[in-house]
Design a protein around this motif. Structure first.
Motif, PDB file in Angstrom:
ATOM      1  N   SER A   8       0.921  -1.205   0.090  1.00 16.98           N
ATOM      2  CA  SER A   8      -0.139  -0.196   0.119  1.00 16.98           C
ATOM      3  C   SER A   8       0.979   1.282   0.014  1.00 16.98           C
ATOM      4  CB  SER A   8      -0.781  -0.011   1.158  1.00 16.98           C
ATOM      5  OG  SER A   8      -0.172  -0.006   2.634  1.00 16.98           O
ATOM      6  N   ILE A   9       0.446   2.177  -1.000  1.00 20.31           N
ATOM      7  CA  ILE A   9       1.145   3.320  -0.959  1.00 20.31           C
ATOM      8  C   ILE A   9       0.239   4.660  -0.324  1.00 20.31           C
ATOM      9  CG2 ILE A   9       2.496   5.246  -2.217  1.00 20.31           C
ATOM     10  CD1 ILE A   9       3.074   2.857  -3.934  1.00 20.31           C
ATOM     11  N   LEU A  10       0.436   5.285   0.728  1.00 15.40           N
ATOM     12  CA  LEU A  10      -0.376   6.356   1.419  1.00 15.40           C
ATOM     13  C   LEU A  10       0.448   7.607   1.443  1.00 15.40           C
ATOM     14  CD1 LEU A  10      -1.758   4.060   4.221  1.00 15.40           C
ATOM     15  CD2 LEU A  10      -2.994   4.544   2.114  1.00 15.40           C
ATOM     16  N   ARG A  11      -0.461   8.618   1.062  1.00 13.99           N
ATOM     17  CA  ARG A  11       0.286  10.101   1.417  1.00 13.99           C
ATOM     18  C   ARG A  11      -0.101  10.782   2.726  1.00 13.99           C
ATOM     19  NH1 ARG A  11      -0.498  15.025  -2.605  1.00 13.99           N
ATOM     20  NH2 ARG A  11       0.875  16.539  -1.787  1.00 13.99           N
ATOM     21  N   GLN A  12       1.010  11.198   3.405  1.00  7.21           N
ATOM     22  CA  GLN A  12       0.787  11.872   4.698  1.00  7.21           C
ATOM     23  C   GLN A  12       1.687  13.264   4.395  1.00  7.21           C
ATOM     24  OE1 GLN A  12       1.691   9.790   8.212  1.00  7.21           O
ATOM     25  NE2 GLN A  12       2.120  11.566   9.259  1.00  7.21           N
ATOM     26  N   GLY A  13       0.795  14.373   4.050  1.00  2.72           N
ATOM     27  CA  GLY A  13       1.520  15.656   3.912  1.00  2.72           C
ATOM     28  C   GLY A  13       2.312  15.493   2.667  1.00  2.72           C
ATOM     29  N   SER A  14       3.584  15.944   2.911  1.00  2.00           N
ATOM     30  CA  SER A  14       4.307  15.905   1.707  1.00  2.00           C
ATOM     31  C   SER A  14       5.133  14.410   1.593  1.00  2.00           C
ATOM     32  CB  SER A  14       5.439  17.045   1.629  1.00  2.00           C
ATOM     33  OG  SER A  14       6.260  16.872   2.743  1.00  2.00           O
ATOM     34  N   ARG A  39       4.256   7.748  -8.183  1.00  2.00           N
ATOM     35  CA  ARG A  39       3.796   8.515  -7.086  1.00  2.00           C
ATOM     36  C   ARG A  39       4.370   9.730  -6.614  1.00  2.00           C
ATOM     37  NH1 ARG A  39      -0.653   6.239  -3.880  1.00  2.00           N
ATOM     38  NH2 ARG A  39      -0.495   8.369  -2.957  1.00  2.00           N
ATOM     39  N   ILE A  40       5.819   9.520  -6.343  1.00  2.00           N
ATOM     40  CA  ILE A  40       6.645  10.363  -6.053  1.00  2.00           C
ATOM     41  C   ILE A  40       6.443  11.640  -6.846  1.00  2.00           C
ATOM     42  CG2 ILE A  40       9.061  11.350  -5.868  1.00  2.00           C
ATOM     43  CD1 ILE A  40       9.667   8.065  -5.033  1.00  2.00           C
ATOM     44  N   GLY A  41       6.533  11.582  -8.156  1.00  2.00           N
ATOM     45  CA  GLY A  41       6.242  12.612  -9.103  1.00  2.00           C
ATOM     46  C   GLY A  41       4.952  13.392  -9.213  1.00  2.00           C
ATOM     47  N   ARG A  42       3.949  12.252  -9.017  1.00  2.00           N
ATOM     48  CA  ARG A  42       2.449  12.711  -8.969  1.00  2.00           C
ATOM     49  C   ARG A  42       2.062  13.354  -7.914  1.00  2.00           C
ATOM     50  NH1 ARG A  42      -1.736   8.521  -8.864  1.00  2.00           N
ATOM     51  NH2 ARG A  42      -0.012   7.214  -9.011  1.00  2.00           N
ATOM     52  N   ASP A  43       2.624  12.963  -6.770  1.00  2.00           N
ATOM     53  CA  ASP A  43       2.243  13.726  -5.457  1.00  2.00           C
ATOM     54  C   ASP A  43       3.320  14.641  -5.142  1.00  2.00           C
ATOM     55  OD1 ASP A  43       0.082  11.733  -5.626  1.00  2.00           O
ATOM     56  OD2 ASP A  43       0.822  10.589  -3.800  1.00  2.00           O
ATOM     57  N   SER A  45       6.218  14.185  -3.737  1.00  2.00           N
ATOM     58  CA  SER A  45       6.367  14.036  -2.487  1.00  2.00           C
ATOM     59  C   SER A  45       8.073  14.487  -2.486  1.00  2.00           C
ATOM     60  CB  SER A  45       6.283  12.574  -2.307  1.00  2.00           C
ATOM     61  OG  SER A  45       5.224  11.990  -2.539  1.00  2.00           O
ATOM     62  N   ARG A  46       8.239  14.974  -0.862  1.00  2.00           N
ATOM     63  CA  ARG A  46       9.407  15.255  -0.713  1.00  2.00           C
ATOM     64  C   ARG A  46      10.442  14.091   0.320  1.00  2.00           C
ATOM     65  NH1 ARG A  46      10.919  18.673  -3.656  1.00  2.00           N
ATOM     66  NH2 ARG A  46      12.566  19.673  -2.056  1.00  2.00           N
ATOM     67  N   GLY A  47       9.510  13.263   0.529  1.00  2.00           N
ATOM     68  CA  GLY A  47       9.807  12.061   1.265  1.00  2.00           C
ATOM     69  C   GLY A  47       9.284  10.896   1.330  1.00  2.00           C
ATOM     70  N   VAL A  48       9.921   9.982   1.426  1.00  2.00           N
ATOM     71  CA  VAL A  48       9.194   8.260   1.318  1.00  2.00           C
ATOM     72  C   VAL A  48       9.536   7.396   2.234  1.00  2.00           C
ATOM     73  CG1 VAL A  48       9.216   6.597  -0.425  1.00  2.00           C
ATOM     74  CG2 VAL A  48       9.309   8.508  -1.190  1.00  2.00           C
ATOM     75  N   VAL A  49       8.894   6.588   2.938  1.00  2.00           N
ATOM     76  CA  VAL A  49       9.123   5.710   3.878  1.00  2.00           C
ATOM     77  C   VAL A  49       8.724   4.549   3.385  1.00  2.00           C
ATOM     78  CG1 VAL A  49       8.675   4.727   6.273  1.00  2.00           C
ATOM     79  CG2 VAL A  49       9.048   7.259   6.035  1.00  2.00           C
ATOM     80  N   ILE A  50       9.499   3.671   3.318  1.00  2.00           N
ATOM     81  CA  ILE A  50       9.408   2.144   2.902  1.00  2.00           C
ATOM     82  C   ILE A  50       9.266   1.175   4.006  1.00  2.00           C
ATOM     83  CG2 ILE A  50       9.850   0.269   1.367  1.00  2.00           C
ATOM     84  CD1 ILE A  50      11.276   2.494  -0.462  1.00  2.00           C
TER      85      ILE A  50
END
Length: 134
Positions: A8-14, A39-43, A45-50
């Motif tokens: 699952s990939i969820l967005r939380q803020g940036s 998703r990084i580009g579409r959203d 995003s400034r950070g990603v947690v895996i």
């Protein structure tokens, strides 16, 4: 009919939080990589947690894929942190000489988000031609 979600990939803020719920084969891992980078580009995003806490094995392909995700994310302006590596998995990775490169890691989701805030939180958004965010 579809089965349970593998990731699952969820967005939380940036930030994006990607949770791997079960072991992925190489094809699934590659699809996860492409989905997350998209998703990084579409959203923007400034950070990603895996979060890999559900995994009891991280083979060389999965480890290399995580490094690739982190590098591609960096080139797209996002910092990646991998969290939840189980102790036995960490021992096995070290014993096998698996190189995680410059991959950021943290104990759990909470510490991963705190690390992202320290690393990526100070970044300013890119400025467009009119002085607003790009």
């Amino acid at each position: 009919m579809t089965g349970p979600r593998l990731v699952s990939i969820l967005r939380q803020g940036s930030h994006l939080i990607a949770s791997v719920h079960t072991a992925l084969d190489d094809t699934q891992m590659t699809a996860f990589q492409h989905d997350l980078v998209d998703r990084i580009g579409r959203d923007r995003s400034r950070g990603v947690v895996i979060d890999v806490a559900a995994l009891d094995v991280l083979d060389s392909f999965a480890t290399r894929t995580l490094r690739t995700i982190a590098e591609v994310a960096r080139l797209r302006g996002a910092v990646t942190v991998v969290v939840g590596i189980q102790p036995d998995v960490a021992f096995a990775m070290v014993s096998l000489g698996m190189d995680t490169g410059a991959l950021h890691t943290a104990l759990d989701l909470e510490e991963g988000l705190a690390l992202l805030d320290r690393i990526a939180g100070g970044r300013r958004p890119a400025v467009g031609a009119r002085g607003g965010p790009a």
